[in-house]
Design a protein around this motif. Structure first.
Motif, mmCIF file in Angstrom:
data_model
loop_
_atom_site.group_PDB
_atom_site.id
_atom_site.type_symbol
_atom_site.label_atom_id
_atom_site.label_comp_id
_atom_site.label_asym_id
_atom_site.label_seq_id
_atom_site.Cartn_x
_atom_site.Cartn_y
_atom_site.Cartn_z
ATOM 1 N N GLY A 87 0.816 -1.215 0.000
ATOM 2 C CA GLY A 87 0.000 0.000 0.000
ATOM 3 C C GLY A 87 0.847 1.261 0.000
ATOM 4 N N SER A 88 0.603 2.126 0.950
ATOM 5 C CA SER A 88 1.316 3.410 0.993
ATOM 6 C C SER A 88 2.803 3.253 1.293
ATOM 7 C CB SER A 88 0.680 4.315 2.064
ATOM 8 O OG SER A 88 0.753 3.705 3.340
ATOM 9 N N HIS A 89 3.189 2.087 1.829
ATOM 10 C CA HIS A 89 4.614 1.835 2.096
ATOM 11 C C HIS A 89 5.317 1.236 0.870
ATOM 12 C CE1 HIS A 89 4.005 2.734 6.318
ATOM 13 N NE2 HIS A 89 3.018 1.842 6.373
ATOM 14 N N GLY A 90 4.588 1.054 -0.235
ATOM 15 C CA GLY A 90 5.143 0.429 -1.426
ATOM 16 C C GLY A 90 6.440 1.050 -1.923
ATOM 17 N N PRO A 91 6.511 2.387 -2.063
ATOM 18 C CA PRO A 91 7.762 2.986 -2.557
ATOM 19 C C PRO A 91 8.972 2.665 -1.690
ATOM 20 C CG PRO A 91 5.959 4.561 -2.707
ATOM 21 C CD PRO A 91 5.428 3.384 -1.961
ATOM 22 N N ILE A 92 8.804 2.677 -0.381
ATOM 23 C CA ILE A 92 9.927 2.386 0.517
ATOM 24 C C ILE A 92 10.310 0.906 0.438
ATOM 25 C CG2 ILE A 92 10.654 2.301 2.943
ATOM 26 C CD1 ILE A 92 8.948 4.766 3.446
ATOM 27 N N VAL A 93 9.304 0.033 0.371
ATOM 28 C CA VAL A 93 9.579 -1.406 0.271
ATOM 29 C C VAL A 93 10.314 -1.711 -1.035
ATOM 30 C CG1 VAL A 93 8.523 -3.686 0.072
ATOM 31 C CG2 VAL A 93 7.627 -2.038 1.725
ATOM 32 N N ALA A 94 9.854 -1.128 -2.149
ATOM 33 C CA ALA A 94 10.510 -1.347 -3.441
ATOM 34 C C ALA A 94 11.944 -0.835 -3.410
ATOM 35 C CB ALA A 94 9.715 -0.651 -4.548
ATOM 36 N N ALA A 95 12.159 0.347 -2.853
ATOM 37 C CA ALA A 95 13.497 0.929 -2.779
ATOM 38 C C ALA A 95 14.437 0.049 -1.970
ATOM 39 C CB ALA A 95 13.426 2.329 -2.170
ATOM 40 N N THR A 96 13.956 -0.433 -0.837
ATOM 41 C CA THR A 96 14.780 -1.286 0.033
ATOM 42 C C THR A 96 15.101 -2.613 -0.645
ATOM 43 O OG1 THR A 96 13.736 -0.285 1.967
ATOM 44 C CG2 THR A 96 14.926 -2.346 2.309
ATOM 45 N N ALA A 97 14.111 -3.186 -1.325
ATOM 46 C CA ALA A 97 14.280 -4.508 -1.937
ATOM 47 C C ALA A 97 15.349 -4.492 -3.025
ATOM 48 C CB ALA A 97 12.941 -4.988 -2.506
ATOM 49 N N VAL A 98 15.301 -3.500 -3.921
ATOM 50 C CA VAL A 98 16.249 -3.510 -5.041
ATOM 51 C C VAL A 98 17.684 -3.291 -4.563
ATOM 52 C CG1 VAL A 98 14.536 -2.858 -6.771
ATOM 53 C CG2 VAL A 98 15.796 -1.055 -5.563
ATOM 54 N N ILE A 99 17.878 -2.475 -3.517
ATOM 55 C CA ILE A 99 19.224 -2.273 -2.976
ATOM 56 C C ILE A 99 19.716 -3.540 -2.276
ATOM 57 C CG2 ILE A 99 20.618 -0.992 -1.308
ATOM 58 C CD1 ILE A 99 18.899 1.444 -1.850
ATOM 59 N N ALA A 100 18.862 -4.162 -1.470
ATOM 60 C CA ALA A 100 19.247 -5.367 -0.736
ATOM 61 C C ALA A 100 19.627 -6.498 -1.695
ATOM 62 C CB ALA A 100 18.114 -5.805 0.184
ATOM 63 N N LEU A 101 18.849 -6.671 -2.765
ATOM 64 C CA LEU A 101 19.148 -7.726 -3.744
ATOM 65 C C LEU A 101 20.474 -7.457 -4.452
ATOM 66 C CD1 LEU A 101 15.566 -8.196 -5.215
ATOM 67 C CD2 LEU A 101 16.878 -9.921 -3.956
ATOM 68 N N ALA A 102 20.747 -6.200 -4.767
ATOM 69 C CA ALA A 102 22.022 -5.856 -5.423
ATOM 70 C C ALA A 102 23.202 -6.175 -4.510
ATOM 71 C CB ALA A 102 22.019 -4.378 -5.811
ATOM 72 N N ILE A 103 23.066 -5.889 -3.231
ATOM 73 C CA ILE A 103 24.142 -6.180 -2.277
ATOM 74 C C ILE A 103 24.360 -7.690 -2.156
ATOM 75 C CG2 ILE A 103 24.790 -6.064 0.166
ATOM 76 C CD1 ILE A 103 23.370 -3.333 0.285
ATOM 77 N N CYS A 104 23.286 -8.468 -2.099
ATOM 78 C CA CYS A 104 23.413 -9.928 -2.032
ATOM 79 C C CYS A 104 24.126 -10.474 -3.269
ATOM 80 C CB CYS A 104 22.031 -10.565 -1.905
ATOM 81 S SG CYS A 104 21.236 -10.293 -0.306
ATOM 82 N N GLY A 105 23.798 -9.939 -4.441
ATOM 83 C CA GLY A 105 24.464 -10.368 -5.666
ATOM 84 C C GLY A 105 25.946 -10.063 -5.649
ATOM 85 N N ASN A 106 26.320 -8.912 -5.120
ATOM 86 C CA ASN A 106 27.726 -8.536 -5.032
ATOM 87 C C ASN A 106 28.483 -9.457 -4.077
ATOM 88 O OD1 ASN A 106 29.905 -6.515 -3.500
ATOM 89 N ND2 ASN A 106 29.816 -6.244 -5.725
ATOM 90 N N LEU A 107 27.858 -9.809 -2.966
ATOM 91 C CA LEU A 107 28.500 -10.718 -2.008
ATOM 92 C C LEU A 107 28.716 -12.101 -2.624
ATOM 93 C CD1 LEU A 107 26.580 -9.777 1.276
ATOM 94 C CD2 LEU A 107 28.928 -9.158 0.648
ATOM 95 N N ALA A 108 27.726 -12.588 -3.376
ATOM 96 C CA ALA A 108 27.871 -13.886 -4.043
ATOM 97 C C ALA A 108 28.954 -13.826 -5.108
ATOM 98 C CB ALA A 108 26.538 -14.302 -4.660
ATOM 99 N N ALA A 109 29.066 -12.695 -5.811
ATOM 100 C CA ALA A 109 30.071 -12.546 -6.869
ATOM 101 C C ALA A 109 31.487 -12.673 -6.319
ATOM 102 C CB ALA A 109 29.896 -11.201 -7.569
ATOM 103 N N ARG A 110 31.691 -12.268 -5.088
ATOM 104 C CA ARG A 110 33.026 -12.316 -4.488
ATOM 105 C C ARG A 110 33.456 -13.745 -4.140
ATOM 106 N NH1 ARG A 110 34.617 -7.086 -3.305
ATOM 107 N NH2 ARG A 110 32.938 -5.559 -3.588
ATOM 108 N N MET A 111 32.529 -14.697 -4.244
ATOM 109 C CA MET A 111 32.863 -16.102 -3.983
ATOM 110 C C MET A 111 33.154 -16.887 -5.264
ATOM 111 S SD MET A 111 30.305 -17.140 -0.856
ATOM 112 C CE MET A 111 28.776 -16.636 -1.671
ATOM 113 N N ILE A 112 33.014 -16.246 -6.424
ATOM 114 C CA ILE A 112 33.286 -16.933 -7.694
ATOM 115 C C ILE A 112 34.792 -17.131 -7.842
ATOM 116 C CG2 ILE A 112 33.155 -16.739 -10.210
ATOM 117 C CD1 ILE A 112 30.600 -15.137 -9.867
#
Length: 307
Positions: free
Chosen positions: A172-197
């Motif tokens: 609902g009204s928290h959608g913009p904040i949830v979307a913003a948090t989600a895309v940053i968190a997923l990018a950070i997780c991807g970067n952490l996984a990349a460092r294990m390749i």
């Protein structure tokens, strides 16, 4: 060979971190793109504007592939591959931070600019994504490994679309904040996984990069035209993504306006499409008897066209 399972690759470091990185990248891209569409519903824009943005968004995302793929291929040849993957996932963190600002301010043009940047980052990741597997897998593992990657990509696209499209419905009204948090968190997780390749050596470390993408693109096209197998592979992959992009970009409005359905119907149609792609990817190894079998390509292309 009879006891072989392609899923055994998921327990090996030479494959698993890379699989996670590419799956998270596809997942985040689609969370982002569908969250933009969700924002359109949240803001209550007209059907005409929503149709414009839902068509424009995938075009903006794909445009960098058209402009910079040849340049990205050169960079992928010159740099050590695990290092390049870390660089691209770090770029994703920066870009998604900009996207988060767009969500919080509810600024659609800003989100589209960030989407173009996401397309550039994905363009840079694309060549290294496809060149890593032949470097770390045995020839008899290549078809199965490719199938797993394509399966992971299709399931990530599906789940990313569902979650991205549901953010504003559920939050609902928290959608913009949830979307913003989600895309940053997923990018950070991807970067952490990349460092294990593990390290994967550069294909041509002495390559001199031509930074002008136009002449380099023409060189690549001429080379592809001269090599029938390469040309046909390019045409096959392009047709697959063309059909997929057209279908997924038109489904939201088509389900709502022409089929008279709710957003759930759109998500169900996406689920059918993505699950079918994933199942077909996994079947490739079985149907090809663990070899690179080009005969499956015309069969798949005919099936896509017919259906």
């Amino acid at each position: 060979m009879s006891g072989h399972s392609q899923f055994a690759l998921l327990r090996q470091r030479r494959f698993l971190p890379f699989f996670i990185v590419q799956a998270l990248g596809a997942f985040n891209d689609n969370v982002y793109r569908q969250a933009i569409i969700g924002l359109l519903f949240y803001l209550g824009v007209s059907d005409e504007q929503r149709s414009l943005y839902t068509t424009l968004a995938p075009a903006i995302f794909i445009l960098p592939y058209f402009l910079f793929s040849a340049l990205a291929g050169q960079i992928a040849d010159k740099l050590e591959k695990s290092r390049l993957i870390v660089i691209t996932t770090t770029m994703e963190i920066v870009i998604m931070s900009l996207a988060a600002i767009g969500f919080i301010t509810e600024n659609l043009p800003f989100l589209l600019v960030a989407l173009f940047c996401t397309g550039m980052q994905s363009t840079l990741f694309g060549p290294v994504k496809y060149s890593v597997l032949p470097s770390v897998l045995k020839p008899e593992e290549l078809t199965g490994g490719n199938g797993l990657v394509e399966m992971g990509t299709s399931i990530s696209i599906l789940s990313g679309m569902i979650i991205g499209g549901s953010v504003f419905l559920l939050a609902g009204s928290h959608g913009p904040i949830v979307a913003a948090t989600a895309v940053i968190a997923l990018a950070i997780c991807g970067n952490l996984a990349a460092r294990m390749i593990p390290r994967v050596d550069a294909g041509d470390p002495d390559l001199k990069i031509n930074w002008n993408p136009l002449p380099e693109s023409l060189v690549v096209l001429r080379m592809a035209r001269q090599q029938k197998a390469v040309r046909n592979a390019i045409l096959g992959v392009s047709w697959f993504w063309f059909v997929g992009t057209v279908l997924t970009s038109q489904l939201p409005n088509y389900a709502l306006v022409n089929l008279g359905g709710e957003p759930k119907l759109y998500l169900f149609a996406l689920a059918l499409f993505s699950v079918g792609t994933g199942v077909g990817s996994l079947l490739c190894e079985k149907l090809s008897a663990r070899t690179v079998e080009i005969g499956l390509v015309p069969l798949g292309a005919f099936g896509m066209t017919a259906f």
